[in-house]
Design an enzyme around this catalytic site. Structure first.
Site, PDB file in Angstrom:
ATOM      1  N   LYS A  84       0.969  -1.194  -0.023  1.00  0.00           N
ATOM      2  CA  LYS A  84      -0.044   0.004  -0.007  1.00  0.00           C
ATOM      3  C   LYS A  84       0.834   1.212   0.034  1.00  0.00           C
ATOM      4  O   LYS A  84       1.739   1.388   0.713  1.00  0.00           O
ATOM      5  CB  LYS A  84      -0.736  -0.029   1.388  1.00  0.00           C
ATOM      6  CG  LYS A  84      -2.140   0.659   1.196  1.00  0.00           C
ATOM      7  CD  LYS A  84      -3.099   0.280   2.622  1.00  0.00           C
ATOM      8  CE  LYS A  84      -4.325   0.923   2.460  1.00  0.00           C
ATOM      9  NZ  LYS A  84      -5.054   0.842   3.836  1.00  0.00           N
TER      10      LYS A  84
HETATM   11  O1  G3P Z   1      -7.866   1.616   5.617  1.00  0.00           O
HETATM   12  C1  G3P Z   1      -8.121   2.723   4.932  1.00  0.00           C
HETATM   13  C2  G3P Z   1      -9.334   3.484   5.397  1.00  0.00           C
HETATM   14  O2  G3P Z   1     -10.390   2.246   5.060  1.00  0.00           O
HETATM   15  C3  G3P Z   1      -9.443   3.899   6.845  1.00  0.00           C
HETATM   16  O3  G3P Z   1     -10.562   4.381   7.216  1.00  0.00           O
HETATM   17  O4  G3P Z   1     -12.297   4.911   9.158  1.00  0.00           O
HETATM   18  O5  G3P Z   1      -9.842   5.372   9.376  1.00  0.00           O
HETATM   19  O6  G3P Z   1     -11.228   6.680   7.804  1.00  0.00           O
HETATM   20  P1  G3P Z   1     -11.070   5.406   8.207  1.00  0.00           P
END
Ligand code: G3P
Length: 216
Positions: A84
């Protein structure tokens, strides 16, 4: 639509795997940090043993050289590791180099269709638009998702659209309506997708009627 789990928690990943709906896993440095002092590479290896599909391991270097070093190292952990990289100039240079080496890259922290186009041009295998974080600042993350899907449909790019930063079942349903390739979500959202109060009520009624008629 494929379902990825957005977590680094092994118990959650095992639970989702028992439902047979864990097509992959995405992690990020914040999710890894939540697991305490685990060894990063050992932890990614443990996830890869549970899930056969793509498992994203995020680089933390800021420069392309560092990202390449990390990316090649992580890709060697298991054959289903996806590196990533952040949607920065350095991240996209690393994406191009890793992709040219046959290593799959998930480009993360995407907040515009223009960025998604750049990631596809760099050879990304996945693009991760962050739906919930746009909602958080008063924009509509689903509008971005639709826009990326529309643009990608015009071309033969191999990049899969991975709806990320999903906060609730409506995000999943709308992503599916749009034809997103993948939704990555916390375990809580997967669990919420099962629920409906009328299912619980109906099930209780069926069982009560069954037992009332003297059956066991
Ligand atoms: O893994 C990346 C993403 O899905 C993060 O989500 O909830 O931290 O905005 P969030």
């Amino acid at each position: 639509m494929k379902f990825f789990l957005d977590t680094a928690n092994l118990n959650e990943i095992r639970d989702a795997a028992t439902f047979g709906i864990a097509d992959g896993v995405t992690t990020n440095p914040s999710l890894i940090a939540k697991e305490g002092g685990v060894d990063f590479k050992e932890h990614i290896a443990a996830i890869c043993e549970i899930v056969a599909g793509p498992v994203s391991a995020e680089v933390t270097s800021q420069d392309t050289e560092g990202m390449l070093r990390e990316g090649r190292d992580y890709a060697a952990i298991a054959k289903n590791v996806v590196v990533k990289c952040p949607l920065t100039r350095e991240g996209l240079k690393a994406t191009r180099a890793l992709s040219d080496d046959g290593i799959k890259v998930n480009v993360t922290l995407c907040f515009s269709a223009g960025q998604a186009i750049m990631a596809a041009k760099a050879g990304a295998s996945f693009i991760s638009p962050f739906i919930g974080r746009l909602d958080d600042i008063g924009e509509d993350g689903l509008v971005l998702l639709q826009s990326i899907i529309d643009v990608y449909r015009n071309y033969e790019w191999k990049t899969e659209v991975l709806a990320a930063s999903i906060r609730h079942p409506i995000h999943v349903i709308e992503a599916a309506r749009m034809g997103a390739d993948i939704a990555t979500m916390p375990f809580k959202v997967i669990d919420q997708l099962f629920n409906h109060p009328l299912t619980d009520k109906g099930q209780a009624q069926f069982l009560a009627d069954w037992h009332k008629s003297g059956r066991k």
